[in-house]
Enzyme design. Structure first.
Site, short mmCIF file in Angstrom:
data_model
loop_
_atom_site.label_atom_id
_atom_site.label_comp_id
_atom_site.label_asym_id
_atom_site.label_seq_id
_atom_site.Cartn_x
_atom_site.Cartn_y
_atom_site.Cartn_z
N GLU A 5 73.09 -0.72 16.29
CA GLU A 5 72.44 -0.62 14.98
C GLU A 5 72.95 0.61 14.23
O GLU A 5 73.12 0.58 13.00
CB GLU A 5 70.93 -0.56 15.15
N SER A 36 60.73 0.68 23.01
CA SER A 36 59.83 0.88 21.88
C SER A 36 58.79 1.95 22.21
O SER A 36 58.39 2.09 23.37
CB SER A 36 59.13 -0.43 21.53
N LYS A 40 60.26 -3.92 25.08
CA LYS A 40 61.41 -3.87 24.16
C LYS A 40 62.59 -3.12 24.78
O LYS A 40 62.44 -2.15 25.52
CB LYS A 40 61.02 -3.18 22.86
#
Length: 443
Positions: A268, A255, A261
């Site tokens: 995705e 992130s 993260k």
């Protein structure tokens, strides 16, 4: 030109084939035909790896570019190649040739992906994890069983590709603009020169048919749906809520704000790209639905949808293999998760059925037992026998043998079931099936 420059190889292949047919009917001499074929082959060699010359030309499309280039090199002889041929049957033929090449490559990627799933299944025959319905823990399965499920999905995709190739294996060349050609040519021989199984039967249909694109995009859409479901599963398995798997750093990112993260970017993106392929299919349906016979300039739009969708499909299959080859399965975490959530409740119900209780009654009884277990904060295997006997007198100490994860799996020994025995049989069968296909394809 910015789209169909990719068809240069296929346009040259069909042009060489056409030159051989013109030789047969006396339009070209043997010397002329050989010179044309040699020149076309040289044009391909000069441009196949560097398409800048094609893209920088002022030609309307790839067919115009090739015609001009050939005439510039051979003069009036180059003009003879276009006897009896229309751009209408030329583009239909060129597109089919491109689709055949592209689909054969994607066919190989499907087989590779199945092999990658099989490798993981072979490693994880005994890796127990929860199976889900409604995203609720349902019954225990194995990671191998999960892999085998996707092998079957992509096996259907493989068969659909094979059928799509068969359905489109008919050459339109020789159909002319809409009504055929006045020259007496052997269209079956022409088709075979280009590697088609046969030729089309109606010239009017041949130049306006784009069903093969719809079929291919339909196959691509179904396969992308499978890739999207695969991605969603792994995104869930990789989440902090489950932590069943670990993904390679090469396909994840951190992130920009939160240092802890590790985002499953590639998965995705595969999931997101599925919608783009659907869009190409729907665009083609919409493009074709109102077109009168035969050729219409609207067809100029078909290639960008076809090329974009198949490129995306190809990329996503490639990346799915990368994901699988670098996945880490957290075996202990998976097993502990399978032990939670009362996934062995069905075994208790089946136990009572074997004691003469109807399944519907046993289902209700086990529901009450689970409520009691939740209240006591205990698993089914840790409940005292007195709790079981409180709800039905037929319970005895042998109930505990039914509640182990191994027992749950071993009982699912029907064909296609999750038992270790059936999983081993499935792996053996799929390995033979894949090896047979690879031997045929010599890969």
């Amino acid at each position: 030109m910015s789209v169909d420059y990719r068809l240069v190889e296929e346009d040259i292949i069909s042009s060489i084939a056409w030159s051989r047919i013109l030789l047969d009917i006396g339009i070209l001499t043997d010397i002329d035909q050989k010179l044309i074929e040699k020149t076309l082959s040289q044009i391909l060699k000069d441009n196949i790896d560097d398409t800048n010359k094609i893209l920088s030309s002022q030609a309307e499309d790839i067919h115009s570019w090739l015609e001009t280039t050939l005439i510039n090199k051979l003069g009036s002889l180059g003009k003879k190649l276009y006897t009896g041929r229309s751009r209408n049957d030329q583009i239909a033929t060129t597109l089919k040739l491109w689709c055949k090449k592209k689909l054969n490559h994607i066919y190989m990627l499907i087989i590779q992906l199945q092999s990658d799933f099989l490798d993981q299944a072979t490693i994880h025959v005994h890796t127990i994890m929860p199976g889900y319905t409604h995203l609720q823990r349902a019954q225990p399965i194995t990671f191998a069983f999960w892999c085998l499920a996707y092998i079957e999905m992509f096996e259907r995709d493989r068969k659909r590709i094979k059928q799509a190739l068969k359905n489109s294996d008919f050459s339109p060349l020789g159909s002319g603009a809409i009504s055929g050609t006045s020259w007496v040519i052997n269209r079956k021989k022409l088709a075979q020169i280009m590697g088609f199984a046969n030729c089309t039967s109606n010239a009017l249909d041949s130049v306006s048919d784009r069903d093969f694109i719809l079929e291919i995009l339909s196959v691509a859409s179904i396969s992308m749906m499978h890739l999207s479901r695969f991605s969603e599963d792994l995104i869930f398995y990789n989440s902090g809520e489950t932590n069943f798997i670990g993904l390679s750093d090469s396909i994840t990112s951190g992130s920009s704000l939160m240092p802890q993260k590790k985002n499953p970017d590639i998965l995705e993106l595969i999931r997101g790209k599925c919608s783009a392929v659907y869009g190409s299919l729907f665009s083609m349906f919409t493009l074709l639905k109102g077109l009168p016979l035969s050729y219409n300039k609207d067809f100029q739009e078909d290639k960008k949808h076809l090329f974009s969708a198949l490129d995306t499909w190809e990329d996503c299959l490639t990346m799915a293999s990368v994901v699988l080859k670098n996945i880490t399965v957290n075996i202990d975490i998976c097993k502990r998760a399978a032990e939670k959530g009362y996934s062995n409740a069905t075994e208790v119900a089946d136990y009572l059925v074997n004691k003469g209780v109807s399944f519907r009654d046993s289902h209700d009884i086990v529901g009450q037992i689970i409520l009691e277990a939740i209240r006591l904060n205990k698993s089914l295997k840790n409940l005292d026998i007195s709790v079981y006997q409180k709800y039905h007198i037929n319970f005895s100490n042998d109930i505990y043998k039914c509640l182990t994860l191994k027992s749950c799996l071993d009982k699912r020994n029907s064909y296609g079931g999750v038992s270790f025995e059936q999983t081993e049989k499935s792996i053996c069968f799929i390995k033979k099936r894949l090896n047979k296909i690879k031997n045929i394809l010599k890969i």
